[in-house]
Design an enzyme around this catalytic site. Structure first.
Site, PDB file in Angstrom:
ATOM      1  N   SER A  34       1.047  -1.049  -0.017  1.00 42.55           N
ATOM      2  CA  SER A  34      -0.235  -0.024   0.052  1.00 42.55           C
ATOM      3  C   SER A  34       0.920   1.186   0.110  1.00 42.55           C
ATOM      4  CB  SER A  34      -0.765  -0.086   1.154  1.00 42.55           C
ATOM      5  OG  SER A  34      -1.257  -1.399   1.757  1.00 42.55           O
ATOM      6  N   HIS A  65      -6.109  -6.053  -5.291  1.00 39.68           N
ATOM      7  CA  HIS A  65      -4.779  -6.330  -5.443  1.00 39.68           C
ATOM      8  C   HIS A  65      -4.586  -7.431  -6.430  1.00 39.68           C
ATOM      9  CE1 HIS A  65      -2.178  -4.772  -1.707  1.00 39.68           C
ATOM     10  NE2 HIS A  65      -3.681  -4.432  -1.500  1.00 39.68           N
ATOM     11  N   HIS A  87       0.308 -11.519   2.879  1.00 43.85           N
ATOM     12  CA  HIS A  87       0.325 -11.200   4.287  1.00 43.85           C
ATOM     13  C   HIS A  87      -0.020 -12.551   4.983  1.00 43.85           C
ATOM     14  CE1 HIS A  87      -0.830  -7.314   2.318  1.00 43.85           C
ATOM     15  NE2 HIS A  87       0.046  -6.811   3.312  1.00 43.85           N
ATOM     16  N   TYR A  89      -1.521 -12.496   8.191  1.00 45.46           N
ATOM     17  CA  TYR A  89      -2.758 -12.563   8.573  1.00 45.46           C
ATOM     18  C   TYR A  89      -3.638 -13.025   7.456  1.00 45.46           C
ATOM     19  CZ  TYR A  89      -3.072  -8.081   5.919  1.00 45.46           C
ATOM     20  OH  TYR A  89      -3.285  -6.997   4.919  1.00 45.46           O
ATOM     21  N   GLU A  90      -3.409 -13.036   6.154  1.00 45.64           N
ATOM     22  CA  GLU A  90      -4.460 -13.640   5.196  1.00 45.64           C
ATOM     23  C   GLU A  90      -4.480 -15.391   5.334  1.00 45.64           C
ATOM     24  OE1 GLU A  90      -4.252 -11.432   1.243  1.00 45.64           O
ATOM     25  OE2 GLU A  90      -2.386 -11.111   2.084  1.00 45.64           O
ATOM     26  N   ALA A 117       2.464   0.347   3.824  1.00 44.99           N
ATOM     27  CA  ALA A 117       1.821   1.525   4.621  1.00 44.99           C
ATOM     28  C   ALA A 117       1.753   0.997   6.256  1.00 44.99           C
ATOM     29  CB  ALA A 117       0.493   1.423   4.353  1.00 44.99           C
ATOM     30  N   MET A 215       2.095  -4.533   9.414  1.00 43.91           N
ATOM     31  CA  MET A 215       2.014  -6.108   9.258  1.00 43.91           C
ATOM     32  C   MET A 215       2.633  -6.694   8.402  1.00 43.91           C
ATOM     33  SD  MET A 215      -2.374  -5.349  10.030  1.00 43.91           S
ATOM     34  CE  MET A 215      -2.895  -4.122  11.034  1.00 43.91           C
ATOM     35  N   SER A 216       3.508  -6.257   7.621  1.00 44.76           N
ATOM     36  CA  SER A 216       4.197  -6.860   6.508  1.00 44.76           C
ATOM     37  C   SER A 216       5.619  -6.649   6.758  1.00 44.76           C
ATOM     38  CB  SER A 216       3.806  -6.327   5.188  1.00 44.76           C
ATOM     39  OG  SER A 216       4.019  -4.960   5.035  1.00 44.76           O
ATOM     40  N   ASN A 239      -1.869   6.747   9.509  1.00 45.05           N
ATOM     41  CA  ASN A 239      -2.569   7.184  10.537  1.00 45.05           C
ATOM     42  C   ASN A 239      -1.556   7.582  11.715  1.00 45.05           C
ATOM     43  OD1 ASN A 239      -2.274   4.143  10.158  1.00 45.05           O
ATOM     44  ND2 ASN A 239      -3.145   4.221  12.340  1.00 45.05           N
ATOM     45  N   HIS A 252     -12.343   6.203   5.149  1.00 46.81           N
ATOM     46  CA  HIS A 252     -11.897   5.686   4.190  1.00 46.81           C
ATOM     47  C   HIS A 252     -11.480   6.724   3.138  1.00 46.81           C
ATOM     48  CE1 HIS A 252     -10.563   2.243   1.585  1.00 46.81           C
ATOM     49  NE2 HIS A 252     -11.479   2.879   0.875  1.00 46.81           N
TER      50      HIS A 252
END
Ligand code: HPA
Length: 277
Positions: A34, A65, A87, A89-90, A117, A215-216, A239, A252
């Site tokens: 991202s 994606h 990722h 988490y997927e 990101a 997270m990556s 953020n 969003h």
């Protein structure tokens, strides 16, 4: 039939080498997380190969994606871009998450550039800022190098001191200042996700010395270092997570706006880096 991870890597690589001509083998691999999604527009594309066609590449699960390796040139440099990332988490395991990095190495890439990101956990970082990662703190509970070590892929205990190439960090700063882009140095706290962090966790991350969180990236960098790829990570702060009083819910639309703002900056730096590498 059982096939070792090493043999899978070789099979994926051999397939790609057959699909693309030798003249398109990449010198640089770029992972488009991202914050760098539209970077593919800058590539003079020679081949776009969907994951579904590549042996051992799991299907991409995230909507929007693309899930493809894109081969081509930027500024005359041969590159491969990973559009759509795996990722943890997927539900992919760590060896699946990092398979593309292994394949980039066997395709002949020498350098790995990653865009991601992140949440900002330094009081001075604002949404829309760009950072260059100098180091990381691994808070994942699994490691891609876990299990018997295959010496053909790398050493048992890889050194992590210069996992983030000092040469590439200096190059990025040089480019950023010439382009008047503010580029912070960061320490990446890597967590598995998928939930965002609690206030106490953001506070903890700040205390232990992380300045961005995501997270990556960390599994990919560990494997890149194990493989001997020279690596560099640029992050888009989407953020603000520190101080805790500054955390607010974002819509969003705001996230998209921030992503677009950072995309131009990251893309400018990455393009020029590719030219100079
Ligand atoms: N936490 C973890 N990963 C992230 C965040 C965050 O706040 N923002 C973007 N990626």
């Amino acid at each position: 039939m059982y096939m070792s991870y090493y043999d899978q890597i070789i099979e994926s690589t051999e397939y790609l080498k057959k699909r693309i001509e030798a003249k398109h083998l990449p010198e640089v691999a770029v992972v488009l997380g991202s914050g760098l999604g539209t970077f593919t527009e800058k590539i003079e594309i020679s081949h776009r190969i969907p994951y579904s066609a590549i042996p051992h590449f799991p299907p991409a699960t995230v909507k929007g994606h693309e899930g493809a390796l894109i081969f081509g040139t930027i500024e005359g440099k041969k590159i491969v871009a990973q559009a759509g990332r795996y990722h943890f988490y997927e539900g992919y395991n760590m060896k699946e998450v990092t398979l593309p990095i292994r394949v980039f190495k066997y395709l002949g890439a020498k350098v790995l550039l990653i865009a991601s990101a992140v949440g900002g956990i330094h009081a001075d970082y604002e949404a829309g800022d760009v950072t260059i990662v100098n180091d990381h703190i691994n808070l994942h509970h699994e490691n891609p190098l876990q299990g018997p070590n295959d010496e053909r892929l790398g050493v048992r205990f890889p050194d992590m001191t210069d996992a983030y190439s000092p040469r590439l960090i200096a190059m990025a700063h040089n480019i950023a200042s010439a382009q008047k882009i503010v580029l912070h140095n960061s320490v990446y706290g890597g967590l598995p996700g998928p939930n965002l962090e609690t206030k106490a966790e953001y506070n903890y991350l700040n205390i232990i010395g992380a300045t961005v969180v995501g997270m990556s990236t960390v599994p990919e960098i560990i494997v890149a270092q194990h493989s001997g790829l020279e690596s560099c990570v640029l992050t888009a702060v989407t953020n603000k997570c520190f101080p805790i009083s500054a955390i607010k819910e974002v819509t969003h639309d705001e996230v998209i706006e921030v992503a677009q703002k950072t995309e131009t900056k990251i893309s400018t730096i990455v393009k020029e880096m590719i030219k100079r590498i």
